[in-house]
Every structure is written in structure tokens, then in C-alpha cells.
Design a protein around this motif. Sequence first.
Motif, PDB file in Angstrom:
ATOM      1  N   SER A 260       0.829  -1.202   0.000  1.00 46.65           N
ATOM      2  CA  SER A 260       0.000   0.000   0.000  1.00 46.65           C
ATOM      3  C   SER A 260       0.868   1.258   0.000  1.00 46.65           C
ATOM      4  O   SER A 260       0.597   2.201  -0.750  1.00 46.65           O
ATOM      5  CB  SER A 260      -0.926  -0.008   1.227  1.00 46.65           C
ATOM      6  OG  SER A 260      -1.714   1.143   1.254  1.00 46.65           O
ATOM      7  N   LEU A 261       1.889   1.275   0.839  1.00 48.24           N
ATOM      8  CA  LEU A 261       2.796   2.438   0.858  1.00 48.24           C
ATOM      9  C   LEU A 261       3.502   2.593  -0.478  1.00 48.24           C
ATOM     10  O   LEU A 261       3.689   3.723  -0.952  1.00 48.24           O
ATOM     11  CB  LEU A 261       3.813   2.295   1.995  1.00 48.24           C
ATOM     12  CG  LEU A 261       3.260   2.519   3.409  1.00 48.24           C
ATOM     13  CD1 LEU A 261       4.282   2.079   4.455  1.00 48.24           C
ATOM     14  CD2 LEU A 261       2.862   3.967   3.629  1.00 48.24           C
ATOM     15  N   ALA A 262       3.887   1.491  -1.113  1.00 46.37           N
ATOM     16  CA  ALA A 262       4.542   1.556  -2.421  1.00 46.37           C
ATOM     17  C   ALA A 262       3.622   2.186  -3.458  1.00 46.37           C
ATOM     18  O   ALA A 262       4.080   2.983  -4.290  1.00 46.37           O
ATOM     19  CB  ALA A 262       4.984   0.153  -2.863  1.00 46.37           C
ATOM     20  N   GLU A 263       2.345   1.837  -3.410  1.00 47.30           N
ATOM     21  CA  GLU A 263       1.387   2.460  -4.329  1.00 47.30           C
ATOM     22  C   GLU A 263       1.298   3.968  -4.093  1.00 47.30           C
ATOM     23  O   GLU A 263       1.213   4.745  -5.038  1.00 47.30           O
ATOM     24  CB  GLU A 263      -0.004   1.848  -4.153  1.00 47.30           C
ATOM     25  CG  GLU A 263      -0.148   0.479  -4.763  1.00 47.30           C
ATOM     26  CD  GLU A 263      -1.547  -0.073  -4.576  1.00 47.30           C
ATOM     27  OE1 GLU A 263      -2.517   0.722  -4.495  1.00 47.30           O
ATOM     28  OE2 GLU A 263      -1.679  -1.313  -4.503  1.00 47.30           O
ATOM     29  N   HIS A 264       1.321   4.373  -2.851  1.00 52.19           N
ATOM     30  CA  HIS A 264       1.236   5.798  -2.518  1.00 52.19           C
ATOM     31  C   HIS A 264       2.526   6.524  -2.871  1.00 52.19           C
ATOM     32  O   HIS A 264       2.495   7.718  -3.176  1.00 52.19           O
ATOM     33  CB  HIS A 264       0.876   5.995  -1.057  1.00 52.19           C
ATOM     34  CG  HIS A 264      -0.539   5.595  -0.754  1.00 52.19           C
ATOM     35  ND1 HIS A 264      -1.581   6.480  -0.837  1.00 52.19           N
ATOM     36  CD2 HIS A 264      -1.079   4.392  -0.430  1.00 52.19           C
ATOM     37  CE1 HIS A 264      -2.714   5.838  -0.550  1.00 52.19           C
ATOM     38  NE2 HIS A 264      -2.423   4.578  -0.304  1.00 52.19           N
ATOM     39  N   ARG A 265       3.673   5.824  -2.859  1.00 51.16           N
ATOM     40  CA  ARG A 265       4.938   6.438  -3.257  1.00 51.16           C
ATOM     41  C   ARG A 265       4.921   6.799  -4.731  1.00 51.16           C
ATOM     42  O   ARG A 265       5.478   7.821  -5.131  1.00 51.16           O
ATOM     43  CB  ARG A 265       6.105   5.441  -3.053  1.00 51.16           C
ATOM     44  CG  ARG A 265       6.648   5.403  -1.678  1.00 51.16           C
ATOM     45  CD  ARG A 265       7.808   4.408  -1.576  1.00 51.16           C
ATOM     46  NE  ARG A 265       7.659   3.712  -0.335  1.00 51.16           N
ATOM     47  CZ  ARG A 265       7.649   2.409  -0.171  1.00 51.16           C
ATOM     48  NH1 ARG A 265       7.836   1.592  -1.189  1.00 51.16           N
ATOM     49  NH2 ARG A 265       7.490   1.896   1.027  1.00 51.16           N
ATOM     50  N   THR A 266       4.329   5.941  -5.549  1.00 61.28           N
ATOM     51  CA  THR A 266       4.340   6.160  -6.989  1.00 61.28           C
ATOM     52  C   THR A 266       3.184   7.020  -7.469  1.00 61.28           C
ATOM     53  O   THR A 266       3.157   7.423  -8.636  1.00 61.28           O
ATOM     54  CB  THR A 266       4.306   4.807  -7.747  1.00 61.28           C
ATOM     55  OG1 THR A 266       3.122   4.092  -7.399  1.00 61.28           O
ATOM     56  CG2 THR A 266       5.541   3.979  -7.416  1.00 61.28           C
TER      57      THR A 266
END
Length: 157
Positions: A150-156
Motif C-alpha cells: 500500500s505504501l509503495a502504491e502511494h509512493r508512486t
Amino acid sequence: MRPHVTQALDNWRMTWDDQQLAAQEAFTAAFPALTPADRCQCFGPTLRWNKPGEGSGKACLDDHGRATIECEDVPKEALGQAMAEVWGANWFDEGPGGFAQAEPGQYSYEDEQTYAEYYVDVLDGGLTSFAISYVKIDDIVTILDALERSLAEHRTA
């Protein structure tokens, strides 16, 4: 102590140490930001993380082999997405939109059968703090993996 008892106990300790190392490897595979830290009140191996904009926290094992994570300042949408994936929405009475849409407040659940504890504080400003305590290692790995994705999605985004 008799030699065969001493040997059996030594074998158990080596296996216990191997299990703790394997748990730490599972934690860091699921959530790469975790790094080894000094021990905490868990009295077992502890990993910590701190990533600006994504929060900070720890994952640890107690001397009974139960796992705990505690995190602060995690973006509400990221935690909400991870929690909804693992447990679905409204498991904590946070509402049908899950934690991503929850109002500020404290939400908790205590499992009387396993003694596990779940606490989520939805804060003003779009952040959350949460703790999941005294659960199986695979439960922590599951939520750490969901949170990392989820955090990776928000990073991109």
C-alpha cells in the motif's frame, strides 16, 4: 544437570534462535524498511523503521514467540488499504469505508481467546498510529506485506 538433558536444552535453544532469525527475515522480506535494533519491552529480537512521510515503528518478538508491531504517523489511506485487504472494512467498527475513510478516534479489538490486541488511532491530518500485539508471526508478516504494498502504491502516486 545430566549431560543428555543439557544437550537437549542446548538443541532447543539453537532451534529457538533459528526460529527468531527466520521470523526477522520474514518481517524484513515483507517490510524492507525494518532494520535490527536494540531489544525493547518484548524481550526478544526487535526491528525498527523510520521513513519520512510513511511513519515509523517497530516489529518485535516476545519470549513466547508472539509478534507485535507498533507504528506511528502512517498515512491513513495506506493503513486503511492494508487493513481492508487483510480484514475487510468495519472489523473495528470504523465504518464501511474502512480506516481510509474513518473519522478521527480510537478503535480497538481484543481477542479473548488468543489475548491478541489491536489498536488504531486515526489522527487529524490524515495520519494513523496503530499496534497489533501478541499475534502469530504469520499474522504480522501478512499485515506488514499489505502495508508495504500500500505504501509503495502511494509512493508512486
